[in-house]
Write a protein that holds these residues in place. Structure first.
Motif, mmCIF file in Angstrom:
data_model
loop_
_atom_site.group_PDB
_atom_site.id
_atom_site.type_symbol
_atom_site.label_atom_id
_atom_site.label_comp_id
_atom_site.label_asym_id
_atom_site.label_seq_id
_atom_site.Cartn_x
_atom_site.Cartn_y
_atom_site.Cartn_z
ATOM 1 N N ALA A 753 1.039 -1.333 -0.020
ATOM 2 C CA ALA A 753 -0.140 0.089 0.149
ATOM 3 C C ALA A 753 0.872 1.303 0.046
ATOM 4 O O ALA A 753 1.962 1.250 0.770
ATOM 5 C CB ALA A 753 -0.871 0.230 1.251
ATOM 6 N N ALA A 754 0.472 2.195 -0.867
ATOM 7 C CA ALA A 754 1.342 3.533 -0.954
ATOM 8 C C ALA A 754 1.196 4.570 0.132
ATOM 9 O O ALA A 754 1.615 5.500 -0.033
ATOM 10 C CB ALA A 754 1.182 3.937 -2.502
ATOM 11 N N ASP A 755 0.089 3.965 1.129
ATOM 12 C CA ASP A 755 -0.237 5.138 1.869
ATOM 13 C C ASP A 755 1.428 5.615 2.794
ATOM 14 O O ASP A 755 1.486 4.624 3.564
ATOM 15 C CB ASP A 755 -1.203 4.779 2.857
ATOM 16 N N PRO A 756 1.766 6.648 2.680
ATOM 17 C CA PRO A 756 2.724 7.090 3.529
ATOM 18 C C PRO A 756 2.772 6.940 5.064
ATOM 19 O O PRO A 756 3.951 6.932 5.931
ATOM 20 C CB PRO A 756 3.298 8.404 3.175
ATOM 21 N N ALA A 757 1.590 7.106 5.450
ATOM 22 C CA ALA A 757 1.310 7.364 6.974
ATOM 23 C C ALA A 757 1.364 5.818 7.635
ATOM 24 O O ALA A 757 1.941 6.033 8.661
ATOM 25 C CB ALA A 757 -0.207 7.582 7.129
ATOM 26 N N ASP A 758 1.605 4.855 6.768
ATOM 27 C CA ASP A 758 1.944 3.505 7.601
ATOM 28 C C ASP A 758 3.367 3.046 7.389
ATOM 29 O O ASP A 758 3.812 1.983 7.892
ATOM 30 C CB ASP A 758 1.069 2.355 6.533
ATOM 31 N N TRP A 759 4.155 3.917 6.592
ATOM 32 C CA TRP A 759 5.718 3.567 6.604
ATOM 33 C C TRP A 759 6.446 3.764 7.770
ATOM 34 O O TRP A 759 5.982 4.637 8.619
ATOM 35 C CB TRP A 759 6.163 4.228 5.360
ATOM 36 N N PRO A 760 7.187 2.982 8.272
ATOM 37 C CA PRO A 760 8.033 2.976 9.561
ATOM 38 C C PRO A 760 9.213 3.832 9.365
ATOM 39 O O PRO A 760 10.304 3.612 9.510
ATOM 40 C CB PRO A 760 8.712 1.505 9.613
ATOM 41 N N TYR A 761 8.810 5.174 9.341
ATOM 42 C CA TYR A 761 10.097 6.295 9.442
ATOM 43 C C TYR A 761 10.633 6.292 10.625
ATOM 44 O O TYR A 761 10.200 6.108 11.509
ATOM 45 C CB TYR A 761 9.204 7.433 9.040
ATOM 46 N N LEU A 762 11.687 6.748 10.456
ATOM 47 C CA LEU A 762 12.612 6.975 11.800
ATOM 48 C C LEU A 762 11.844 8.033 12.711
ATOM 49 O O LEU A 762 12.195 8.133 13.997
ATOM 50 C CB LEU A 762 14.182 7.113 11.605
ATOM 51 N N ILE A 763 11.649 9.075 12.131
ATOM 52 C CA ILE A 763 11.025 10.067 12.884
ATOM 53 C C ILE A 763 9.759 9.851 13.857
ATOM 54 O O ILE A 763 9.449 10.431 14.601
ATOM 55 C CB ILE A 763 10.279 11.235 11.821
ATOM 56 N N LYS A 764 9.147 8.622 13.560
ATOM 57 C CA LYS A 764 8.046 7.904 14.572
ATOM 58 C C LYS A 764 8.839 7.602 15.567
ATOM 59 O O LYS A 764 7.935 7.673 16.926
ATOM 60 C CB LYS A 764 7.468 7.054 13.693
ATOM 61 N N ASP A 765 9.907 7.279 15.761
ATOM 62 C CA ASP A 765 10.537 6.687 16.980
ATOM 63 C C ASP A 765 11.469 7.886 17.901
ATOM 64 O O ASP A 765 11.606 7.763 19.047
ATOM 65 C CB ASP A 765 11.498 5.432 16.497
ATOM 66 N N PHE A 766 11.914 8.759 16.880
ATOM 67 C CA PHE A 766 12.809 9.822 17.659
ATOM 68 C C PHE A 766 12.677 11.182 17.012
ATOM 69 O O PHE A 766 12.253 11.307 15.937
ATOM 70 C CB PHE A 766 14.376 9.374 17.149
ATOM 71 N N SER A 767 12.762 12.151 17.944
ATOM 72 C CA SER A 767 12.830 13.548 17.555
ATOM 73 C C SER A 767 14.624 13.831 17.119
ATOM 74 O O SER A 767 15.402 13.149 17.663
ATOM 75 C CB SER A 767 12.704 14.487 18.586
ATOM 76 N N ILE A 768 14.824 14.375 16.346
ATOM 77 C CA ILE A 768 15.965 14.319 15.572
ATOM 78 C C ILE A 768 16.670 15.764 15.662
ATOM 79 O O ILE A 768 15.964 16.660 14.813
ATOM 80 C CB ILE A 768 16.270 13.708 14.242
ATOM 81 N N SER A 769 18.015 15.936 15.866
ATOM 82 C CA SER A 769 18.679 17.425 15.556
ATOM 83 C C SER A 769 20.188 16.999 14.790
ATOM 84 O O SER A 769 20.510 16.035 15.158
ATOM 85 C CB SER A 769 18.564 18.252 16.679
ATOM 86 N N TYR A 770 20.544 18.139 14.523
ATOM 87 C CA TYR A 770 21.877 17.766 13.662
ATOM 88 C C TYR A 770 22.971 18.779 14.336
ATOM 89 O O TYR A 770 22.391 19.938 14.594
ATOM 90 C CB TYR A 770 21.744 18.147 12.091
ATOM 91 N N ALA A 771 24.114 18.508 14.276
ATOM 92 C CA ALA A 771 25.131 19.398 14.612
ATOM 93 C C ALA A 771 26.544 18.835 13.891
ATOM 94 O O ALA A 771 26.823 17.890 13.510
ATOM 95 C CB ALA A 771 25.572 19.186 16.169
ATOM 96 N N PRO A 772 27.139 19.937 13.555
ATOM 97 C CA PRO A 772 28.511 19.708 12.688
ATOM 98 C C PRO A 772 29.591 18.941 13.569
ATOM 99 O O PRO A 772 30.359 18.301 12.910
ATOM 100 C CB PRO A 772 29.112 21.233 12.408
ATOM 101 N N SER A 773 29.598 18.995 14.804
ATOM 102 C CA SER A 773 30.415 18.150 15.678
ATOM 103 C C SER A 773 29.814 18.304 17.085
ATOM 104 O O SER A 773 28.874 18.960 17.392
ATOM 105 C CB SER A 773 31.827 18.855 15.531
ATOM 106 N N VAL A 774 30.310 17.007 17.796
ATOM 107 C CA VAL A 774 29.759 17.230 18.997
ATOM 108 C C VAL A 774 30.240 18.449 19.864
ATOM 109 O O VAL A 774 29.622 18.796 20.839
ATOM 110 C CB VAL A 774 30.334 15.530 19.704
#
Length: 1024
Positions: A753-774
């Protein structure tokens, strides 16, 4: 004259006593002392002293204007001085410099010709002044050379012992190919009686120097000095000739002569020869491989030259400073010296400064700028018929074209350089051209010719005792041997290069040799020796990096250095020590010490320029209140202490054979080996192409690659992720263009089924932010901990107007495209603004008011917690500092011919860095605002980087061209969650941080059936 009187006169002239140069005010006070000290016995003597005081004061006024670079005013002041003191030799020197600097040659010549002819000495000075004015310093001009010769001869006819016309006469007649008649004139002058004979010996010595006959030159200069022991110019020229001869013994003699010249000039309070003495001493230090001493000496000479208005000597000293800094890889000071030299219109060495800038920018990784400066230098050298510089620039441009894989263009340029070197019998340039041809053959895979060319270059360099070229050729030979698999030969020649480099302080030769030795030892299974050489090379890089000033220079510097760190990391991995291929997607054996060492190395190269930039920004905003640990790359244990129980850092380091993933939580850490960079990039490219396909014609391609990349990038750390809610992603390479939110943690069957709402995206499990370095994340964490809440809530700039008169300038920026109206921008901004209520209402700049001047208004942006831009943007991949937000132009009548203000409507990244922010968040609701040039070790440079420097800890940016309507909806929901939190099933409402608010908005978009193209481009960079 008493000693006190002599010192007072010295002060009036700005004299240097070895350590102190008096200011203009001090000079005037000293002048009063001089008047008292002389105690004239008659009214005539009093008038003479007063006139002398007036003359000296006026000369000081000329120098003061020159120090301020007010050259037209100094030119006029110098004319007034010559009118009252037409016999003042130093005034003619300054006037000639100023005439050339201001381009007022004919006016100056006419003025000098009108001066009175009161004595032979004065007439000699007049004709010398005319020769100096007419002598063409910038471009060859036979008519000007002939004028200079005519006036030099007339000057010498009036005063035969006047030495100053001789250098101009020699250079002009040689330029006119009149060497034979010149030599006859100079030889005939030796028949003159003393003291004119000393000047004639000096002139002949100068002639032999220019012709490259150094022994004959020294012989003549010795005769001049014997006849006139106080002949300082002969002493100076002898030192210069000995330095040109380049032997070590001559170098030491020149150093002694320079010291003698300086001491004599100090005793006589003669500033001109103090500078020239320092010039000789500095050059001797330089050739003795003592760059620090050379720089100190040159700088002292330059300081005096600036105080005394010696423009021609400033020109020389800035050029040699530039060269010395470049040789020491002190690129910031090199650029500064070159640029100061380029400001001098009268500069005789402009082509050298341009060429040096080309070399510096090329070494800093900015090849386009380097090529541009080389091309300008070559063009100028051809106009000036400067064959030596033509050869240098042809060689350098040939190397650049080889690096760019333009092999035919490269060979054409290098063959031209080689041909000129053979014609000129210039063995040094011939050696350099052969070495560059060797590198061309190496780049194109012709190893046999590469070796032959480098060996020929090395042999020539050894014959000339050109140790720097020998070291370069040895390192180049090592690279060719390595490609042939002859590791023992590579090790041998790199070791020789390292030894020569260390003995002669050739910094670049040393680290290149150490890198080559490390690779050779590694291939030979001698891992401890390899590690030692890598660490030595890294130590050199850290020292060089610390000298750089400009952020862009630091960024570019890492382009060919990051591999050092990655190579050492891969060497330290257990499989590498066993000389085996690294296995893929495995957890390294538990070894806390090794993991910490690997992480420290990764942080050492990652976004170092950005880290320095943030330290500077934090110190500015916290008045120096910054933890010492935050001045340097963070360690593994320090990182763990900063993390809460629900957060995991995933930091990637891509490498050719085996990439690494550092997984770090509060109480655990691990290092995982992943696929090589090429394999990951192939999968990444397919996924990114599928993501930006708005039509979603091939959703199966997206699902397949998103699942495969999850398996490659996150599955190895699955155990570390259990029970966590927040991810901090530190990317590398092409991963920086990937929103990890779109990865699928499980395969989705083809044809499902092409319904994107059913796909197991990583965003469903985690909030995500990005940094150039620790380490940068830690800096931003510190900033948030010390944050003082801004008094106002929200400011936005939306729906800017792009009138027809601005489309031309924007179109050139956008490759000819025009800007379409933003249909949803105003609604987006107004809906977000309405969320803030009446107690602290939003400030909205819409339409024509959304202009650059409004953004830059002093004290506006730093009053707001949230800053929002909804507009078009431009990404400049070649030069990220010129990426920008496209605002409305400011319509201020009369400021420019078309009625626009001086602000062009483009708020560039460079301009953003000059803003002062106190915002918790800046949102860039525009296309591709997170992108920029991909820089090794720095992440993507662009507007995100600029806003973080300006003061915000977090920026919401886009990774591709966004859908306008979907973006507006996403942004409204994002702010709604950020301000009001999230309502739970039991009716409670919980607050969300920035990353969680963006996650909630994206999940809403997924539930509404939107494909990733519509919700995934926006990511949160910085602190969540």
């Amino acid at each position: 004259m008493t000693r006190q009187a002599r010192l007072s006169l010295c002060a009036i002239r700005g004299c240097f006593d070895g350590s102190i140069v008096l200011s203009r005010a001090a000079a005037v006070v000293a002048a009063l002392v001089l008047l008292i000290t002389f105690r004239p016995s008659s009214s005539a003597a009093l008038r003479h002293s007063a006139a002398q005081l007036s003359t000296e004061k006026q000369y000081q006024a000329v120098l003061l204007q020159m120090q301020r670079q007010a050259y037209p005013a100094a030119f006029a002041e110098c004319q007034r001085l010559l009118e009252i003191a037409p016999a003042m030799e130093s005034a003619y020197l300054r006037y000639a410099e100023l005439a050339i600097e201001t381009g007022r040659i004919e006016e100056a010549a006419q003025f000098i010709q009108r001066l009175p002819n009161q004595s032979p000495t004065q007439q000699a000075l007049k004709h010398y002044g005319l020769a100096a004015v007419y002598f063409p310093r910038q471009f060859p001009n036979d008519a000007s050379y002939r004028r200079a010769v005519e006036h030099c001869l007339q000057s010498l006819s009036f005063k035969q012992d006047f030495f100053r016309p001789y250098p101009l006469l020699v250079e002009a007649q040689i330029a006119l190919h009149q060497e034979e008649s010149l030599q006859k004139y100079l030889t005939a002058a030796l028949d003159l009686l003393l003291p004119a004979k000393a000047a004639a010996h000096y002139g002949l010595g100068y002639f032999y120097k220019v012709k490259g006959q150094y022994a004959e030159s020294v012989e003549q200069l010795n005769e001049a000095f014997i006849l006139a022991p106080n002949f300082l110019e002969a002493l100076h020229e002898k030192g210069a000739v000995l330095l040109l001869d380049r032997s070590n013994n001559n170098n030491q003699i020149a150093l002694k002569l320079g010291t003698q010249l300086l001491q004599t000039a100090q005793a006589e309070a003669n500033l001109e020869y103090q500078i020239k003495g320092l010039k000789i001493i500095g050059y001797a230090h330089n050739q003795s491989n003592q760059p620090r001493e050379a720089v100190q000496t040159y700088r002292e000479g330059l300081r005096i030259a600036e105080l005394t208005g010696e423009l021609f000597l400033q020109d020389y000293l800035l050029a040699v400073l530039c060269n010395t800094h470049t040789a020491s890889e002190d690129y910031a000071n090199s650029i500064a010296a070159c640029r100061r030299g380029l400001l001098l219109t009268s500069s005789k060495v402009t082509e050298y400064n341009l060429g040096n800038l080309g070399l510096v920018y090329r070494r800093l990784g900015d090849t386009p700028s380097g090529k541009n400066y080389y091309s300008k230098a070559l063009e100028l050298a051809r106009r000036k018929n400067n064959v030596a510089q033509q050869m240098r620039m042809l060689t350098n441009l040939g190397e650049v074209e080889a690096e760019l894989k333009h092999f035919d263009d490269s060979q054409k340029l290098l063959n031209e350089a080689l041909k000129l070197a053979v014609q000129q019998n210039d063995l040094q340039r011939k050696s350099a051209a052969l070495a560059s041809l060797g590198r061309l053959y190496d780049e194109s895979g012709d190893y046999a010719n590469a070796l032959a060319s480098q060996l020929a270059a090395k042999q020539l360099a050894e014959g000339m005792d050109d140790k720097e070229q020998v070291a370069r050729s040895l390192n180049s030979l090592g690279l060719v041997y390595a490609k042939q698999g002859n590791w023992k030969a590579a090790l041998q020649v790199h070791a020789q290069a390292a030894q020569i480099g260390r003995q002669n302080n050739y910094v670049r030769a040393v680290w290149l040799a150490q890198r080559g030795m490390a690779a050779s030892y590694r291939q030979l299974g001698q891992f401890e020796q390899a590690e030692q050489q890598y660490r030595r090379a890294i130590e050199v890089q850290e020292t060089t990096r610390s000298k750089l000033r400009e952020d862009s220079d630091k960024v570019g510097f890492w382009q060919d250095k990051v591999k050092l760190y990655k190579d050492l990391i891969s060497l330290l991995l257990p499989p590498a020590r066993a000389n085996q291929m690294a296995s893929k997607r495995t957890v390294l054996p538990v070894n806390a010490a090794l993991n910490a060492k690997l992480f420290q190395l990764a942080e050492q190269w990652r976004a170092r320029a950005f880290l320095d930039l943030l330290v500077e920004s934090s110190l500015r905003s916290t008045a120096g209140n910054l933890d010492d640990a935050l001045h340097r790359p963070l360690g593994l244990a320090e990182t763990q202490q900063l993390l809460d129980e629900q957060t995991v850092v995933l930091a990637y380091s891509l490498d050719q054979k085996s990439s690494l993933l550092f997984g770090i939580s509060h109480n655990s850490s691990a290092v995982y080996q992943l696929d090589g960079e090429a394999d990951l990039n192939a999968c990444l490219t397919k996924l990114l192409n599928a993501l930006v396909d708005k039509t979603q014609v091939s959703p199966d391609d997206y699902r397949q690659e998103a699942s495969a990349l999850y398996d490659k990038l996150l599955a190895p750390a699955r155990a570390l992720l259990i029970g966590k809610k927040h991810l901090i992603i530190v990317s590398d390479g092409l991963l920086q263009r990937l929103p990890f939110e779109v990865l699928l943690r499980a395969p989705v069957r083809k044809g499902a089924a092409a319904d994107p709402a059913d796909w197991p995206y990583l965003i469903k499990d985690f909030s995500i932010s990005y940094a150039p370095s620790v380490s940068i994340w830690a800096q931003l964490h510190h900033r948030v901990a010390h944050y003082t809440k801004a008094p106002k809530a929200f400011i936005a700039f939306g729906n800017p107007l792009y009138p027809p008169e601005t489309q031309g300038s924007f179109a050139s920026l956008l490759g000819g495209a025009t800007l379409s109206p933003l249909r949803y921008s105003q609604g987006e901004v107004e809906r977000i603004g309405a969320l803030f209520g009446k107690d602290n209402p939003a400030t909205l700049y819409l339409g024509a008011q959304a202009n650059e001047a409004a953004v830059k208004s002093a004290g506006v942006l730093n009053q707001y917690r949230f800053v929002h831009f909804s507009l078009h943007a431009n990404v400049n991949e070649a030069n990220p500092r010129f990426s920008g937000l496209l605002l409305s132009p400011s319509l201020n009548s009369g400021t420019t011919p078309n009625g626009l203000s001086q602000e062009d409507g483009i708020l560039t990244a460079a301009e953003i860095m000059n803003l002062r922010l106190n915002a918790e968040l800046v949102s860039l609701s525009a296309c591709e605002t997170g992108l920029g040039k991909q820089i090794n070790g720095e992440g993507l440079m662009g507007m995100m980087r600029a806003f973080i420097y300006a003061g915000t800890p977090a920026v919401a940016v886009s990774l591709w061209k966004v859908d306008e309507r979907a973006t507006a909806e996403l942004m409204v929901h994002f702010y709604e969650y950020l301000l009001r939190g999230k309502k739970l099933k039991d009716g409670r409402r919980i607050s969300l941080n920035k990353a969680e608010a963006l996650q909630a908005a994206q999940l809403d978009a997924i539930k509404a059936g939107n494909a990733p193209y519509y919700w995934a481009p926006f990511v949160l960079a910085g602190h969540p």
